[in-house]
Design an enzyme around this catalytic site. Structure first.
Site, PDB file in Angstrom:
ATOM      1  N   GLY A 223       0.788  -1.231   0.000  1.00  0.00           N
ATOM      2  CA  GLY A 223       0.000   0.000   0.000  1.00  0.00           C
ATOM      3  C   GLY A 223       0.814   1.271   0.000  1.00  0.00           C
ATOM      4  N   GLU A 264       5.217  -5.451   2.679  1.00  0.00           N
ATOM      5  CA  GLU A 264       4.872  -6.253   1.494  1.00  0.00           C
ATOM      6  C   GLU A 264       4.455  -5.365   0.310  1.00  0.00           C
ATOM      7  OE1 GLU A 264       2.436 -10.269   1.739  1.00  0.00           O
ATOM      8  OE2 GLU A 264       1.138  -8.535   1.705  1.00  0.00           O
ATOM      9  N   PRO A 265       5.369  -4.509  -0.111  1.00  0.00           N
ATOM     10  CA  PRO A 265       4.989  -3.560  -1.164  1.00  0.00           C
ATOM     11  C   PRO A 265       5.071  -4.162  -2.559  1.00  0.00           C
ATOM     12  CG  PRO A 265       7.223  -3.144  -0.431  1.00  0.00           C
ATOM     13  CD  PRO A 265       6.768  -4.338   0.317  1.00  0.00           C
ATOM     14  N   GLY A 266       4.220  -3.676  -3.427  1.00  0.00           N
ATOM     15  CA  GLY A 266       4.313  -3.983  -4.845  1.00  0.00           C
ATOM     16  C   GLY A 266       4.686  -2.698  -5.564  1.00  0.00           C
ATOM     17  N   TYR A 307      -9.501   2.410 -13.026  1.00  0.00           N
ATOM     18  CA  TYR A 307      -9.596   3.253 -11.816  1.00  0.00           C
ATOM     19  C   TYR A 307      -9.595   4.751 -12.103  1.00  0.00           C
ATOM     20  CZ  TYR A 307      -7.143  -1.044 -10.365  1.00  0.00           C
ATOM     21  OH  TYR A 307      -6.726  -2.336 -10.209  1.00  0.00           O
ATOM     22  N   CYS A 338     -11.692  -1.666 -29.771  1.00  0.00           N
ATOM     23  CA  CYS A 338     -13.049  -1.374 -30.215  1.00  0.00           C
ATOM     24  C   CYS A 338     -13.930  -1.259 -28.977  1.00  0.00           C
ATOM     25  CB  CYS A 338     -13.524  -2.487 -31.144  1.00  0.00           C
ATOM     26  SG  CYS A 338     -15.068  -2.071 -31.910  1.00  0.00           S
TER      27      CYS A 338
HETATM   28  N1  LLP Z   1      -0.309  -7.253  -0.122  1.00  0.00           N
HETATM   29  C1  LLP Z   1      -1.579  -7.609  -0.383  1.00  0.00           C
HETATM   30  C2  LLP Z   1      -2.204  -8.633   0.433  1.00  0.00           C
HETATM   31  C3  LLP Z   1      -2.281  -6.997  -1.427  1.00  0.00           C
HETATM   32  O1  LLP Z   1      -3.546  -7.322  -1.645  1.00  0.00           O
HETATM   33  C4  LLP Z   1      -1.627  -6.030  -2.218  1.00  0.00           C
HETATM   34  C5  LLP Z   1      -2.321  -5.403  -3.339  1.00  0.00           C
HETATM   35  C6  LLP Z   1      -0.296  -5.705  -1.929  1.00  0.00           C
HETATM   36  C7  LLP Z   1       0.338  -6.330  -0.868  1.00  0.00           C
HETATM   37  C8  LLP Z   1       0.481  -4.694  -2.703  1.00  0.00           C
HETATM   38  O2  LLP Z   1      -0.094  -3.443  -2.711  1.00  0.00           O
HETATM   39  P1  LLP Z   1       0.752  -2.186  -3.272  1.00  0.00           P
HETATM   40  O3  LLP Z   1       1.950  -2.025  -2.392  1.00  0.00           O
HETATM   41  O4  LLP Z   1       1.171  -2.519  -4.660  1.00  0.00           O
HETATM   42  O5  LLP Z   1      -0.187  -1.048  -3.220  1.00  0.00           O
HETATM   43  N2  LLP Z   1      -4.296  -2.992  -9.475  1.00  0.00           N
HETATM   44  C9  LLP Z   1      -4.307  -1.900  -8.507  1.00  0.00           C
HETATM   45  C10 LLP Z   1      -3.722  -2.297  -7.187  1.00  0.00           C
HETATM   46  C11 LLP Z   1      -4.384  -3.512  -6.578  1.00  0.00           C
HETATM   47  C12 LLP Z   1      -3.668  -3.972  -5.369  1.00  0.00           C
HETATM   48  C13 LLP Z   1      -4.198  -5.268  -4.848  1.00  0.00           C
HETATM   49  N3  LLP Z   1      -3.494  -5.732  -3.706  1.00  0.00           N
HETATM   50  C14 LLP Z   1      -3.607  -0.685  -9.130  1.00  0.00           C
HETATM   51  O6  LLP Z   1      -3.243  -0.729 -10.296  1.00  0.00           O
HETATM   52  O7  LLP Z   1      -3.468   0.344  -8.457  1.00  0.00           O
END
Ligand code: LLP
Length: 415
Positions: A223, A264-266, A307, A338
């Site tokens: 997050g 746990e960042p993405g 979004y 399309c």
């Molecule tokens: N951990 C869990 C359990 C999650 O569900 C998520 C994201 C993350 C970590 C990583 O979150 P982050 O650090 O990336 O914000 N497709 C959307 C984001 C969906 C995230 C779902 N879960 C977007 O493009 O913004």
């Protein structure tokens, strides 16, 4: 501000992109490995950094994470297999499976590989426990409130399907099946602010007190936001860490044992490392609106349509002409699909927006910035469009880390 392609400090500079457009067919994704490594360094205070690979699950990116001592989160059997392929180990906590349900196939592989499970439902605990006594588990707790940059990314509260509402109900199941509870996890959404964070940290401490079990880990989930717009500030990691560290200390004191703090960042690790390069193929007027259409669609970059997400767009002129940055036109940027929603300049809910961009010509390249997270990983084959190339820049060399899918490969599934 179309001139703001970085010219010096990053590998995502004009010179490199120009070289790539000569070598590869657009559209394509480009990542800069250095940017990812720099982002990793910012999180060094945490005991464990676990990459949420859903943001960018290419196995070459996963290998880079592994090399830098990160662990990884997997949310499907596919992501588990990707992690194993990239060198993360079975029978350890290098990979954790996080979900709200198991399908049969995933459950049996998780048991075979002995991968810890971060359970988001009581049913998962029952299904796992009944065939894998002693399995290591975490509880993903829904703290009863959430937050997110969009309703669709809010993962807490009554309107979210994620997590366990009352973790006390998990205890008899854990006991019955002799599961080993090792950690508690909370992820309330993406793009979290400090006020919400304080509440989450508090909720984590409360949950530990409620459960009163000798866990080893707590996870702050993901997050962490990144600045997509120029007026947005980067998150203060020290502040973020301090809040969580205080929670950790309270928990450690309460349980009278050391507790490891995971994050746990993405997005935070990869978003800024990636761009999408597309080429302008059509320019047309619809009444008073000026439409510029590129060869990438929402099947490639889904976030604006899904979004209303903002991605900075800059122009790379095909003919090396000087861009007149002070003379702008209100422009709508769309793709080839399309479907009317195939527009990159829109707000959540689908209202079309315009971007002030200088005069664009057919053949120019448009660069979508900060698309390293949830870009390629959310792409689809809609309109029977093959997945596009991913290119990694590492030590000034370009490496194709995913080939362009061919239409033949796509059709072969239906043979
Ligand atoms: N951990 C869990 C359990 C999650 O569900 C998520 C994201 C993350 C970590 C990583 O979150 P982050 O650090 O990336 O914000 N497709 C959307 C984001 C969906 C995230 C779902 N879960 C977007 O493009 O913004």
């Amino acid at each position: 501000m179309p001139e703001l392609i970085n010219t010096t400090t990053s590998n995502l500079n004009i010179k490199n992109i120009q070289l790539l457009t000569k070598k590869y067919q657009s559209p394509f994704w480009v990542y800069d490995a250095n940017i990812i490594r720099n982002k990793i360094k910012l999180l060094k205070q945490f005991d464990i950094i676990r990459f949420a690979q859903k943001a960018c699950s290419n196995t070459h990116i996963l290998k880079l994470m592994k090399k830098n001592n990160l662990k990884v989160d997997a949310v499907s059997l596919g992501e588990i297999e990707r992690a194993l392929f990239a060198g993360f180990k079975k029978n350890s906590n290098e990979i954790i499976f996080t979900a709200d349900l198991f399908d049969e196939e995933t459950l049996s592989k998780i048991i075979e590989y002995n991968i810890p499970v971060n359970a988001g439902s009581l049913d998962m605990l029952k299904q796992l426990g009944s065939i894998s006594s002693g399995h290591h588990v975490w509880l993903r707790i829904n703290p009863k409130f959430g937050y997110g940059h969009s309703k669709k990314t809010n993962t807490g509260g009554e309107n979210s399907k994620h997590g366990i509402w009352d973790p006390r109900l998990a205890l008899p199941i854990i006991k019955k099946y002799k599961l080993k509870l090792i950690g508690l996890h909370m992820h309330i959404g993406s793009g979290v602010n400090y006020e919400h964070l304080k509440k989450v940290c508090h909720a984590m401490v409360e949950s530990v007190v409620q459960i009163n079990k000798k866990i080893k880990f707590i996870s702050a989930g993901g997050g962490l936001p990144i600045p997509y717009k120029f007026d947005e500030k980067p998150i203060n990691i020290n502040k973020y860490f301090t809040l969580w560290d205080e929670a950790r200390k309270k928990i450690s004191q309460f349980l009278n044992k050391p507790i490891q703090l995971e994050i746990e960042p993405g997005r935070f690790l990869v978003a800024e490392s990636g761009i999408l390069v597309s080429q302008v193929r059509t320019i047309k007027k619809m009444g008073n609106k000026n439409f510029v259409l590129v060869d990438a669609g929402f099947n490639d970059l889904m976030r604006p349509t899904m979004y209303g997400s903002y991605h900075h767009i800059s122009i790379l002129p095909k003919d090396n002409r000087e861009i007149e940055v002070n003379k702008t036109i209100d422009t709508v940027i769309g793709g080839p699909l399309c479907e009317s929603g195939d527009i990159f300049t829109q707000e959540e809910g689908g209202n079309i927006q315009t971007r002030k961009l200088p005069s664009i010509k057919i053949g120019d390249y448009l660069i979508f910035h900060d698309t390293g997270a949830y870009g390629a990983s959310m792409s689809s084959n809609y309109n029977t469009r093959p997945l596009i190339q991913e290119i990694l820049i590492e030590n000034n060399t370009f490496k194709v880390i995913r080939k362009r899918q061919t239409i033949k490969e796509l059709l072969s599934l239906e043979e």
